[in-house]
Write an enzyme that holds these catalytic residues in place. Structure first.
Site, PDB file in Angstrom:
ATOM      1  N   THR A  53       0.834  -1.208   0.000  1.00  0.00           N
ATOM      2  CA  THR A  53       0.000   0.000   0.000  1.00  0.00           C
ATOM      3  C   THR A  53       0.868   1.257   0.000  1.00  0.00           C
ATOM      4  OG1 THR A  53      -1.553  -1.243   1.368  1.00  0.00           O
ATOM      5  CG2 THR A  53      -1.956   1.103   1.160  1.00  0.00           C
ATOM      6  N   TYR A 116     -13.681  -3.768  -1.595  1.00  0.00           N
ATOM      7  CA  TYR A 116     -14.900  -3.296  -2.238  1.00  0.00           C
ATOM      8  C   TYR A 116     -15.945  -4.387  -2.471  1.00  0.00           C
ATOM      9  CZ  TYR A 116     -18.112  -0.624  -5.124  1.00  0.00           C
ATOM     10  OH  TYR A 116     -19.239  -0.012  -5.598  1.00  0.00           O
ATOM     11  N   TYR A 142      -3.161 -10.605   3.955  1.00  0.00           N
ATOM     12  CA  TYR A 142      -3.118  -9.233   4.457  1.00  0.00           C
ATOM     13  C   TYR A 142      -4.540  -8.802   4.807  1.00  0.00           C
ATOM     14  CZ  TYR A 142      -2.065  -4.161   4.434  1.00  0.00           C
ATOM     15  OH  TYR A 142      -1.937  -2.834   4.748  1.00  0.00           O
ATOM     16  N   ARG A 147      -9.224  -0.490   5.102  1.00  0.00           N
ATOM     17  CA  ARG A 147      -9.049  -0.154   3.684  1.00  0.00           C
ATOM     18  C   ARG A 147      -9.921  -1.010   2.773  1.00  0.00           C
ATOM     19  NH1 ARG A 147      -4.714   3.135   2.331  1.00  0.00           N
ATOM     20  NH2 ARG A 147      -3.201   3.487   3.989  1.00  0.00           N
ATOM     21  N   LYS A 170      -0.446 -10.715   7.671  1.00  0.00           N
ATOM     22  CA  LYS A 170      -0.166  -9.338   8.077  1.00  0.00           C
ATOM     23  C   LYS A 170      -1.490  -8.809   8.627  1.00  0.00           C
ATOM     24  CE  LYS A 170       1.154  -4.787   6.389  1.00  0.00           C
ATOM     25  NZ  LYS A 170       1.329  -3.885   5.249  1.00  0.00           N
ATOM     26  N   ILE A 212       5.249  -5.668   9.331  1.00  0.00           N
ATOM     27  CA  ILE A 212       5.548  -5.059   8.028  1.00  0.00           C
ATOM     28  C   ILE A 212       5.166  -3.602   8.203  1.00  0.00           C
ATOM     29  CG2 ILE A 212       5.001  -4.967   5.567  1.00  0.00           C
ATOM     30  CD1 ILE A 212       4.579  -8.026   5.687  1.00  0.00           C
TER      31      ILE A 212
END
Length: 226
Positions: A53, A116, A142, A147, A170, A212
């Site tokens: 990201t 989404y 992840y 997000r 993550k 991370i």
């Protein structure tokens, strides 16, 4: 003791979600990239994560991705694992990008959950299973609900952890009961990494395996030490 852990866990310690340096002409600044990566290797960063990201993965073209990841693999030259971000919300595209990253020589891929679309937990399981099956290198899940608009539940992560080349998560959910459940119940060779700098210390204290990090772009030495 670090070496003993490495024999069991594929990815642990401090990773950096590497920024992607650009020139004023909006091309990838390969010179800056090289000095950045070399600084990380000197500072004790143990995993380099290009096209995450922070590296603006969502807006890189395929050729930019190729230039970036190919250069990082060359500069690192096997000194630490290189884990490329290949996740999107389209399973076929993730497979294609993950196979492409594998052909560029990365040591693993970081795959964000489909944003989404808001898949079900079974949908998430099938998505990741299909990606893992399509490549021969390790996959890092992840989870970043802030997000993506969806959460990978602890039980789904634990189910996915049974797939041989899904080796880590993550976790950026900020949900400590969920994260603790994963740490307590995951296989011994599965790594739980913090995906959020502010939670990194707590997750490691709870038995997690590293981070991370975004802030490691600025203070890699301090993160490696922690």
């Amino acid at each position: 003791g670090g070496r003993i852990i490495m024999a069991v866990k594929k990815f642990c310690g401090t990773g950096v979600a590497l920024v992607t340096p650009f020139t004023l002409e909006e091309t990838i600044d390969l010179k800056a990239l090289e000095s950045l990566v070399e600084w990380h290797l000197e500072s004790g960063t143990e995993m380099i994560v290009p096209a995450g990201t922070t590296g603006e993965a969502a807006t890189l073209s395929r050729s930019e991705f190729a230039d970036l990841v190919g250069a990082v693999v060359q500069i690192v030259d096997g000194q630490v694992p290189v884990i490329a971000g290949t996740g999107t919300n389209n399973t076929r595209k993730v497979i294609e990008m993950s196979q492409f990253a594998e052909s560029l020589g990365v040591d693993g891929v970081l795959v964000v959950s489909p944003y989404y679309n808001k898949p079900t937990q079974e949908g998430l399981y099938q998505h990741y299973k299909a990606v893992a099956k399509s490549i021969n290198i390790p996959v890092v899940l992840y989870n970043v609900p802030g997000r993506t608009g969806g959460n990978i539940a602890a039980d789904t992560t634990l189910r996915l952890a049974e797939i041989p080349n899904i080796v880590a998560v993550k976790e950026a959910s900020g949900n400590f009961s969920q994260i603790m459940r994963i740490i307590q119940n995951c296989p011994n060779d599965f790594s739980v990494l913090s995906g959020d700098d502010t939670d990194a210390f707590q997750i490691v204290a709870l038995g997690g395996d590293g981070v991370i990090s975004v802030a490691a772009n600025e203070v890699p030495g301090e993160f490696a030490e922690m």
